[in-house]
Structure formats: C-alpha cells, structure tokens
Motif scaffolding. Structure first.
Motif, PDB file in Angstrom:
ATOM      1  N   VAL A  62      32.260  65.538 -37.469  1.00 25.40           N
ATOM      2  CA  VAL A  62      31.809  65.317 -36.459  1.00 25.40           C
ATOM      3  C   VAL A  62      31.392  63.640 -36.761  1.00 25.40           C
ATOM      4  O   VAL A  62      31.260  63.052 -35.935  1.00 25.40           O
ATOM      5  N   PHE A 181      21.735  76.532 -28.724  1.00 26.00           N
ATOM      6  CA  PHE A 181      22.609  75.441 -28.966  1.00 26.00           C
ATOM      7  C   PHE A 181      23.500  75.224 -27.589  1.00 26.00           C
ATOM      8  O   PHE A 181      23.596  73.800 -27.399  1.00 26.00           O
ATOM      9  N   PRO A 182      24.118  76.009 -26.978  1.00 25.57           N
ATOM     10  CA  PRO A 182      24.585  75.712 -25.464  1.00 25.57           C
ATOM     11  C   PRO A 182      23.434  75.217 -24.823  1.00 25.57           C
ATOM     12  O   PRO A 182      23.907  74.095 -23.936  1.00 25.57           O
ATOM     13  N   LEU A 184      21.152  73.206 -25.615  1.00 25.77           N
ATOM     14  CA  LEU A 184      21.110  71.861 -26.094  1.00 25.77           C
ATOM     15  C   LEU A 184      22.422  70.728 -25.785  1.00 25.77           C
ATOM     16  O   LEU A 184      22.091  69.665 -25.250  1.00 25.77           O
ATOM     17  N   VAL A 185      23.715  71.375 -25.627  1.00 24.12           N
ATOM     18  CA  VAL A 185      24.769  70.704 -25.450  1.00 24.12           C
ATOM     19  C   VAL A 185      24.581  70.586 -23.744  1.00 24.12           C
ATOM     20  O   VAL A 185      25.037  69.202 -23.312  1.00 24.12           O
ATOM     21  N   LEU A 186      24.128  71.338 -23.084  1.00 18.54           N
ATOM     22  CA  LEU A 186      23.803  71.109 -21.572  1.00 18.54           C
ATOM     23  C   LEU A 186      23.095  69.711 -21.262  1.00 18.54           C
ATOM     24  O   LEU A 186      23.085  68.985 -20.431  1.00 18.54           O
ATOM     25  N   LEU A 188      22.460  67.515 -23.376  1.00 19.35           N
ATOM     26  CA  LEU A 188      23.051  66.383 -23.761  1.00 19.35           C
ATOM     27  C   LEU A 188      23.927  65.701 -22.745  1.00 19.35           C
ATOM     28  O   LEU A 188      23.878  64.348 -22.142  1.00 19.35           O
ATOM     29  N   VAL A 189      25.172  66.488 -22.397  1.00 21.22           N
ATOM     30  CA  VAL A 189      26.219  66.283 -21.347  1.00 21.22           C
ATOM     31  C   VAL A 189      25.533  65.723 -20.054  1.00 21.22           C
ATOM     32  O   VAL A 189      25.978  65.065 -19.097  1.00 21.22           O
TER      33      VAL A 189
END
Length: 227
Positions: A62, A181-182, A184-186, A188-189
């Motif tokens: 990453v 985590f999902p 957090l990704v949401l 972020l995007v």
C-alpha cells in the motif's frame, strides 16, 4: 522546492513510514507488558526490529503504490497480539494499551522535529536530506496519531472509548468493531474523514513545524513537495 523523483521519495519516506508503524505496534505490546500481559514479548513482537512487524500489504504494497501515485503515504503493520485476560484490570488497562500507540506517534514526531533541527544546522545536501526525511516523519506520525484517536473500533481511539464508557454503552460501541474498517473506507471515499481529521492534523503540523527551526513557508514547501 524541487519535485522529487520516485527514488528520492522512496529514500525520504522509507524509514519514517516503517518506524512510525512499527514503533506504534511495539508501544502497544510494551504497555500491555507493564500491565501484566507478556504475550507480545513471548511471541518476539516486543522489538523495534521492523522485520518482526512488517505486513506485506500494509507496510510494503500500500505505501509503495501510494508513493508511485504521488499521494499521501500511509500504511500499517501486523497488530501486536494482546491477551485481554492477562491484564490486571482488563477494561481500564486495554484503554491504556490502545492509547500507547498514538502516544508513541507523538513522541516519534517530536524525534523527527529534532532531526529537522539537526538538518538545518548541518546545511548542504546531508542537511537537506535530513530535513525532507524529518518533515515526512512528522507528517506520517501526526496522521497516524490523529487517525487512530478516532473513537471508532478497531482504531485505538475506539478501544479507549470502550474502556472509558460505562458497561452498556461500552458494549454497544464494541459491537461496531467488525464494521469499523468498512465505515472508515466509506468516510474516506466520501471526503468526510478528511474533514474530521484535517483541522487537528493542521494544528499539530503548525505546532511542530514551528519547532523545527525552519521558516513556516519553508516547512510547508517541503511538506507539499512530499505529498
């Protein structure tokens, strides 16, 4: 500041990223040991040797992809194992174990401030290299500290909140962990994560940047050339 090529960016970012995430994990294990849990020490994870903590995806893949894309460098290491039942006061001590990670990043950021001061004193090419590396170190450690202080399990801030909240509220918050985590990704995007984090990140960067011995515009110029 001149734009860095890929090899220069790798040279500047490598040590700050590796040690930001490995020291963070080691700090969890060290605090856990202080409160009665020797699991990390028994498994050889109570060490600053990066090889013991490297996650092939989070520590190498990453950050490498982000580096080549020219974005903000970010990564993670293998979590240090903690045996909850070994802690003397599990609920309270787990919150302190979690807090150890962000606190270690603040200490590391202060270390890189000292390296920037050394670079400014040295001058020349060695001094410039140290300044670039130091600014990268300050930035990645502040990002990791602020991100991990979010009260969202499984982030450290979420585990601190679980330890501080009364029983029912603590249990309800802990149930979020599988979805942390999902979420957090949401965030972020959608750009919400940046809106939450950036004011605090900016405040810490301004504070620590003022301690480096660099003029504010010089500190920002180096930072912008890195990110």
């Amino acid at each position: 500041m001149d734009e860095l090529n890929v090899m220069q960016r790798i040279a500047v970012w490598a040590l700050p990223v590796i040690f930001a995430i490995t020291v963070h994990e080691t700090a969890h294990g060290w605090v856990a040991l202080r409160f009665g849990d020797p699991t990390a020490r028994m498994l050889g994870r109570l060490t600053l040797n990066p090889i013991k903590h490297i996650d092939p995806i989070g520590t190498i893949l990453v950050p490498g992809i982000l580096l080549m894309l020219g974005g903000i460098i970010f990564g993670w290491a293998k979590p240090v194992p903690i045996t909850y039942e070994n802690l003397r006061n599990p609920k309270r001590d787990m919150a302190l174990v979690a807090l150890g990670g962000p606190l270690s990043n603040l200490i590391m950021a202060a270390f890189w401030v000292a390296i920037a001061q050394l670079g400014a004193w040295l001058g020349g090419n060695p001094g410039f290299f140290l300044i670039y590396m130091a600014v990268a170190g300050i930035f990645i450690n502040i990002i990791l500290m602020v991100l991990n202080l979010l009260p969202l399990p499984p982030l450290d801030g979420g585990r601190v909140a679980v330890g501080l909240l009364p029983g029912p509220a603590s249990w309800q918050l802990s149930r979020i962990e599988p979805y942390g985590f999902p979420i957090l990704v949401l965030l972020l995007v959608t750009g919400i994560l940046g809106q939450i984090l950036w004011p605090m990140v900016t405040w810490f960067l301004s504070l620590l940047g003022g301690m480096t011995g660099l003029a504010p515009e010089a500190f920002l110029a180096v930072l912008y050339s890195l990110v």
